[in-house]
Design a protein around this motif. Structure first.
Motif, PDB file in Angstrom:
ATOM      1  N   GLY A 192     -22.257  27.375  -0.895  1.00  0.00           N
ATOM      2  CA  GLY A 192     -21.337  28.110  -1.757  1.00  0.00           C
ATOM      3  C   GLY A 192     -19.899  27.975  -1.295  1.00  0.00           C
ATOM      4  O   GLY A 192     -18.977  27.805  -2.111  1.00  0.00           O
ATOM      5  N   TRP A 193     -19.697  28.002   0.036  1.00  0.00           N
ATOM      6  CA  TRP A 193     -18.340  27.887   0.565  1.00  0.00           C
ATOM      7  C   TRP A 193     -17.750  26.504   0.283  1.00  0.00           C
ATOM      8  O   TRP A 193     -16.592  26.380  -0.121  1.00  0.00           O
ATOM      9  N   PHE A 194     -18.552  25.448   0.487  1.00  0.00           N
ATOM     10  CA  PHE A 194     -18.071  24.093   0.189  1.00  0.00           C
ATOM     11  C   PHE A 194     -17.754  23.947  -1.296  1.00  0.00           C
ATOM     12  O   PHE A 194     -16.742  23.353  -1.675  1.00  0.00           O
ATOM     13  N   THR A 195     -18.636  24.487  -2.142  1.00  0.00           N
ATOM     14  CA  THR A 195     -18.456  24.336  -3.591  1.00  0.00           C
ATOM     15  C   THR A 195     -17.178  25.020  -4.058  1.00  0.00           C
ATOM     16  O   THR A 195     -16.432  24.473  -4.889  1.00  0.00           O
ATOM     17  N   GLU A 196     -16.919  26.206  -3.527  1.00  0.00           N
ATOM     18  CA  GLU A 196     -15.736  26.952  -3.944  1.00  0.00           C
ATOM     19  C   GLU A 196     -14.474  26.476  -3.216  1.00  0.00           C
ATOM     20  O   GLU A 196     -13.367  26.831  -3.619  1.00  0.00           O
ATOM     21  N   GLY A 197     -14.649  25.694  -2.140  1.00  0.00           N
ATOM     22  CA  GLY A 197     -13.508  25.235  -1.356  1.00  0.00           C
ATOM     23  C   GLY A 197     -13.235  23.753  -1.536  1.00  0.00           C
ATOM     24  O   GLY A 197     -12.751  23.320  -2.597  1.00  0.00           O
ATOM     25  N   PRO A 198     -13.567  22.939  -0.514  1.00  0.00           N
ATOM     26  CA  PRO A 198     -13.221  21.504  -0.585  1.00  0.00           C
ATOM     27  C   PRO A 198     -14.019  20.713  -1.610  1.00  0.00           C
ATOM     28  O   PRO A 198     -13.664  19.574  -1.909  1.00  0.00           O
ATOM     29  N   GLY A 199     -15.103  21.262  -2.130  1.00  0.00           N
ATOM     30  CA  GLY A 199     -15.874  20.535  -3.151  1.00  0.00           C
ATOM     31  C   GLY A 199     -17.309  20.301  -2.721  1.00  0.00           C
ATOM     32  O   GLY A 199     -17.628  20.244  -1.516  1.00  0.00           O
ATOM     33  N   TRP A 200     -18.208  20.147  -3.714  1.00  0.00           N
ATOM     34  CA  TRP A 200     -19.636  20.042  -3.418  1.00  0.00           C
ATOM     35  C   TRP A 200     -19.988  18.798  -2.614  1.00  0.00           C
ATOM     36  O   TRP A 200     -21.001  18.778  -1.910  1.00  0.00           O
ATOM     37  N   ARG A 201     -19.184  17.736  -2.707  1.00  0.00           N
ATOM     38  CA  ARG A 201     -19.518  16.507  -1.982  1.00  0.00           C
ATOM     39  C   ARG A 201     -19.526  16.724  -0.463  1.00  0.00           C
ATOM     40  O   ARG A 201     -20.171  15.961   0.272  1.00  0.00           O
ATOM     41  N   TRP A 202     -18.848  17.776  -0.023  1.00  0.00           N
ATOM     42  CA  TRP A 202     -18.834  18.050   1.411  1.00  0.00           C
ATOM     43  C   TRP A 202     -20.176  18.564   1.910  1.00  0.00           C
ATOM     44  O   TRP A 202     -20.429  18.552   3.117  1.00  0.00           O
ATOM     45  N   THR A 203     -21.059  18.977   1.020  1.00  0.00           N
ATOM     46  CA  THR A 203     -22.422  19.323   1.454  1.00  0.00           C
ATOM     47  C   THR A 203     -23.147  18.079   1.959  1.00  0.00           C
ATOM     48  O   THR A 203     -24.122  18.180   2.708  1.00  0.00           O
TER      49      THR A 203
END
Length: 524
Positions: free
Chosen positions: A161-172
Motif C-alpha cells: 500500500g505504501w509503495f502504491t500510494e508513494g513511488p508507484g506499484w512497480r517498486w513492489t
C-alpha cells in the motif's frame, strides 16, 4: 560418522552471519506472497488487465508450491548452496521482469518465474539451518525464521500500500532486485556447507512432472472453483480428475523410483504424518483468515489499504514474540511437544473471537482478536518444522522440510480458496436479498465507492460483508481442535546435539532410507 556442534565463539559468530543471510532469503520469499494484495487494483488499472487479476497471485503460488519438494530433494542430492543461489537468481529475474512489465502477460510471466525461485527460498532457508545448527539449538533460530514469516505476512500488504500510494506499484518488484543481489552475495560469502559427494543415480523426472501436474491441477481447481467457473463445471471437474489421476500415478512411480522426489518412506514415520495433518490445518486457518481480513477491514471498518495493514500489526506482533519465545524455550529445555498443541487451541480461540466481531465494535476488539490468533500461530508453526527435521537423518532433512512446507502451502491454498468461495457466495446472496436493485453485484464495490454510498445503503453493504465473512471463522475453529487431538500423539524424540554428516556414495532410494532411519533410531 562425524558430528558438529556450535560451541566455538568464532563458529557461533559465523552461524549468526549465515543466519542473517537466510533471514533475508526467507523475507524475500514470504513478502512476495502478500506484497501485491493491496497494490493489485492499481496494477490491473495501469495495465488494463482486470480479467487476468487472479493470475497475478496464482502464477506465483503455482510456481512456489510445485517447486518446493523438488528443491528439497535436489538440495539433499546436489547441495543446498548451489540450489539456493539458483533460487535467488530466478526470483530476482522474475522481479525484474515484473518491474518492467508493460502488459499483464509479461507481469504474470514475471510472477511465475518469481514463484519458481520463491519455492526454493522458502524451503532451503529452513533446511540450511540444519546444516550448521544441531536440532537442540535449532529451536531459537527456527523461531526467528517463523517471526520473519509472520512479519512479512502483515508487512507485505502494508508495504504494498505504501509503495502504491508513494513511488508507484512497480517498486513492489524493484525492491527485490537489490535485495536479491545482496542475498546472493551473502550466501556466496557466508554459507559454507561441506560438499556432498553423490552416487550416480537418475533424477526422478517423471515423479517431479506428475507432482507438478497434480499440484497445479489442485491449486487451479481451488482458485477457480466458485469464482471463474462453477464447482460443477467441466473445467473444475476435469481439474479434479486430473489431480486424482496424477496423484495415483505419482505414488506408483515413487514406489519404484531410484531417487524419489518425495520418498514414500517419509510417511512411515508417525511424527511426520501427524505434523503433516497439523501443518495442513494450520495453513487453512492462517491463509484462510489472512486472505480476506484486509478486504473486510477496508470495507466494513472504512480504513484505507495502509491502515488496514496497520490494524494487522497485533497479529504480526503475536506471531513474532511468541515464535521467538517458544524457539528460545525449546533450545533451552529440549521440550517441544506441548507447544503445537497449545498453538492449535489458541488459534481456535482466535478464530472464535473473530467470528464474534460485529459492526460497530471498536478497533481494540478486532486487534485483540487478531493478537490471540497470531499468538496461536506463533506457538506451533516453526516447532512443527523442527519436529519433522528431528525425525529424520540429516542427509534427507531438506526433503523432509520441503514436504512439510509443501503440505502447509497446499493447506493454505485450499483454505484461502474455500474461504473465498464461501465468502463470495454468501456476500452475493446477501446483497441480492437486501439490495435486489443492485443485482447482488459485489464485484464492482470498492472501499471508496462503499464510503460514498447513502448511509442506509452503506449500512446494508457493510452488514452484508460482516455477515458473509465472520461466521466462516467460527466454522474453521473446529479444525484446530482436530489438529490439537492429532498432535497429542506426537512422540517427543530427544533433540540431537550434533549435526550428522552425510555418508558418501549413499543411494536415496527407499530401502537405503529405511536402513538409515533404523540406524538413526538405534542411535537415539
Amino acid at each position: 560418522m562425524s558430528t558438529t556442534t556450535v560451541t566455538d565463539p568464532h563458529q557461533k559468530r559465523t552461524v549468526r552471519l549465515v543466519f542473517a543471510a537466510l533471514m533475508l532469503v526467507m523475507l524475500l520469499a514470504s513478502l512476495s506472497q502478500t506484497v501485491l494484495s493491496t497494490a493489485l487494483p492499481t496494477i490491473v488499472g495501469s495495465l488494463d488487465g482486470a480479467d487476468h487479476i487472479a493470475w497475478v497471485m496464482t502464477a506465483y503460488l503455482l510456481g512456489m508450491t510445485v517447486t518446493m519438494p523438488i528443491y528439497g530433494r535436489l538440495g539433499d542430492r546436489l547441495g543446498r548452496k548451489p540450489m539456493l543461489l539458483l533460487a535467488i537468481v530466478l526470483f530476482t529475474i522474475g522481479s525484474l521482469v515484473g518491474a518492467l512489465a508493460q502488459d499483464m502477460t509479461v507481469l504474470i510471466a514475471g510472477r511465475a518465474v518469481q514463484g519458481l525461485g520463491g519455492g526454493g527460498l522458502m524451503v532451503l532457508s529452513q533446511a540450511a539451518i540444519a546444516d550448521v545448527v544441531p536440532a537442540r539449538e535449532r529451536g531459537k533460530y527456527m523461531g526467528i525464521l517463523g517471526a520473519v514469516f509472520g512479519l512479512s505476512s502483515v508487512a507485505g500488504p502494508l508495504l504494498g500500500g505504501w509503495f502504491t500510494e508513494g513511488p508507484g506499484w512497480r517498486w513492489t518488484f524493484w525492491i527485490n532486485v537489490p535485495l536479491g543481489v545482496l542475498a546472493f552475495a551473502a550466501v556466496v560469502m557466508l554459507l559454507h556447507i561441506p560438499a556432498v559427494e553423490q552416487a550416480r543415480t537418475r533424477v526422478d523426472r517423471l515423479g517431479m512432472a506428475l507432482l507438478a501436474i497434480a499440484t497445479s491441477a489442485l491449486i487451479l481447481a481451488a482458485t477457480w472453483g466458485g469464482h471463474q467457473y462453477d464447482w460443477n463445471s467441466p473445467q473444475i471437474i476435469g481439474l479434479a480428475v486430473t489431480t486424482v489421476v496424477a496423484a495415483i500415478a505419482f505414488v506408483l512411480v515413487e514406489r519404484r523410483a531410484e531417487e524419489p522426489v518425495m520418498p514414500l518412506a517419509l510417511f512411515r514415520d508417525r511424527n511426520f504424518n501427524l505434523t503433516t495433518v497439523g501443518v495442513i490445518i494450520l495453513g487453512v486457518a492462517m491463509f484462510g483468515s489472512l486472505s480476506y481480513l484486509p478486504t473486510y477491514l477496508q470495507m466494513s471498518v472504512g480504513v484505507d489499504a495502509t491502515h488496514a495493514g496497520l490494524m494487522m500489526i497485533p497479529m504480526m506482533g503475536g506471531m513474532l514474540v511468541t515464535s521467538i519465545t517458544v524457539g528460545q524455550a525449546v533450545s533451552r529445555t529440549g521440550r517441544y511437544r506441548w507447544y503445537p498443541i497449545a498453538g492449535a487451541l489458541v488459534t481456535g480461540l482466535g478464530l472464535f473471537l473473530l467470528s464474534t466481531i460485529d459492526i460497530g465494535d471498536s478497533r481494540w476488539v478486532i486487534e485483540g482478536s487478531l493478537l490471540v490468533l497470531g499468538i496461536g500461530i506463533g506457538l506451533g508453526m516453526q516447532v512443527l518444522t523442527l519436529i519433522v527435521q528431528n525425525s529424520f537423518s540429516h542427509r534427507i532433512v531438506g526433503t523432509a522440510t520441503a514436504a512439510n512446507n509443501f503440505f502447509r502451502q497446499v493447506g493454505g491454498t485450499l483454505g484461502a480458496a474455500a474461504v473465498g468461495s464461501i465468502f463470495t457466495s454468501r456476500l452475493t446472496e446477501s446483497l441480492s436479498t437486501k439490495l435486489p436493485a443492485a443485482g447482488g453485484g459485489s464485484s464492482s464495490l470498492t472501499p471508496d465507492s462503499v464510503a460514498q454510498l447513502p448511509q442506509e445503503i452503506h449500512d446494508i453493504v457493510v452488514g452484508a460483508y460482516n455477515e458473509a465473512l465472520m461466521p466462516i471463522f467460527l466454522w474453521l475453529a473446529p479444525l484446530t481442535l482436530v489438529s490439537a487431538a492429532v498432535l497429542w500423539f506426537v512422540h517427543e524424540k530427544p533433540l540431537r546435539h550434533t549435526i550428522e554428516a552425510a555418508k558418501k556414495d549413499e543411494s536415496f532410494g527407499e530401502q537405503t532410507l529405511d536402513a538409515a532411519e533404523a540406524m538413526t533410531g538405534a542411535e537415539r
